[in-house]
Enzyme design. Structure first.
Site: not given
Length: 307
Positions: A7-9, A12, A102, A185, A268
């Site tokens: 991905g290139a969002g 990423g 996550n 986290k 999620e």
């Protein structure tokens, strides 16, 4: 290293772009439309810590040939099954997979498909979004990526990854306690997502409401209890920092899950909230956490019914 970023969002694209900017051999696994946009306009990062516009090598799932030395995963949890299928040709005997999702549930799926020996622990902290023009917009000054062997060892491969990340424009940290870092986290994120989704409001508005402060702290305690039962209790300084962020007066902070929910998108729920509840000891009450999960699942049910 030969690095594949899935991905290139916003996430990423940011970390992969910074690695590319530093001279690393990086390719992005993207869909055809994103590949065309990147070919036409480049990968653009806009950040107070330095802008960049980069020529980004891309590959689509049908074109992917492996193996790669490192596969960086930063997808949403609900996309993971498709990502696992797409990325399989990139994974060879010596490939290390570094997921930045996550929670913990994704580790089970990756272990089952590729073997636990190939899967590292990892997490990132960043606030970024993908603009309508395709630019990656870094929203604050936090941009850390933590990784390590899940057994705490300092293997040759994680040392090599650490070397590849030297000099990049993000905070890279090789951890010998990466599972504890991931749990820390998760406790914070589940608390933030749980309370801001349940209340449909950012932190400052929640704590200003009658009972809001108490509800926020109760949510954090529910999450802490599950981590503690699993032998990953957050240290007191970690909890103190979480309390400070989650109860800050006037804060506009909210979880990305709340923004997704308000925009009518997928969330999620199972990966961040439901899986934490599933890991609780039998009979553990977790009243706030369970209410947040019911709220999110009711939202999903409504979305499914109205499609």
């Amino acid at each position: 290293m030969r690095i594949l970023v899935v991905g290139a969002g916003a996430t990423g694209g940011y970390f992969g772009g910074r690695l590319l900017e530093s001279g690393q051999d990086v390719s992005f696994l993207v869909r055809p439309a994103r590949a065309q946009a990147l070919a036409a306009h480049g990968l653009a990062i806009r950040s107070a810590l330095g802008d960049a516009t980069l020529r980004a090598p891309t590959v689509t799932a049908g074109e992917l040939r492996g193996p790669y030395d490192l596969v960086l995963l930063s997808c949403k949890a609900y996309h993971l099954p498709q990502v696992i299928a797409d990325v399989a040709p990139a994974v060879g005997e010596g490939t290390a997979i570094l997921p930045l999702l996550n929670g913990m549930r994704h580790l089970d799926a990756l272990d089952a498909r590729f073997g636990a020996a190939r899967v590292l622990g990892g997490l990132c902290v960043i606030a970024a979004t993908l603009g309508q023009d395709g630019e990656i917009r870094h929203l604050n000054r936090s941009h850390s990526l933590t990784f390590g062997e899940r057994d705490g060892s300092r293997s040759a491969r994680v040392e090599r990854i650490a070397q590849a990340m030297e000099g990049v424009k993000f905070d890279a940290r090789l951890s010998s306690e990466v599972l504890q870092d991931m749990w820390d986290k998760w406790v914070f994120l589940a608390s933030l997502a749980g309370i801001t989704c349940l209340m449909r409001a950012p932190v400052g508005d929640v704590v200003a409401a009658p009972g809001g402060l108490e509800a926020t702290l109760a949510m954090l305690e529910d999450c802490r209890r599950v981590a503690s039962d699993h032998g990953h209790a957050p240290a007191e300084n970690v909890l103190a920092k979480a309390r400070g962020v989650l109860t800050e007066e006037g804060s506009t902070l909210s979880a990305s899950m709340m923004r997704d929910l308000e925009q009518g998108g997928p969330v999620e729920a199972d990966h961040v909230i439901g899986d934490l509840i599933a890991r609780a000891a039998p009979g553990t009450a977790l009243p706030l956490l369970r209410m947040a999960y019911a709220h999110l699942k009711a939202y999903e049910n409504r979305c499914a019914r109205t499609v």
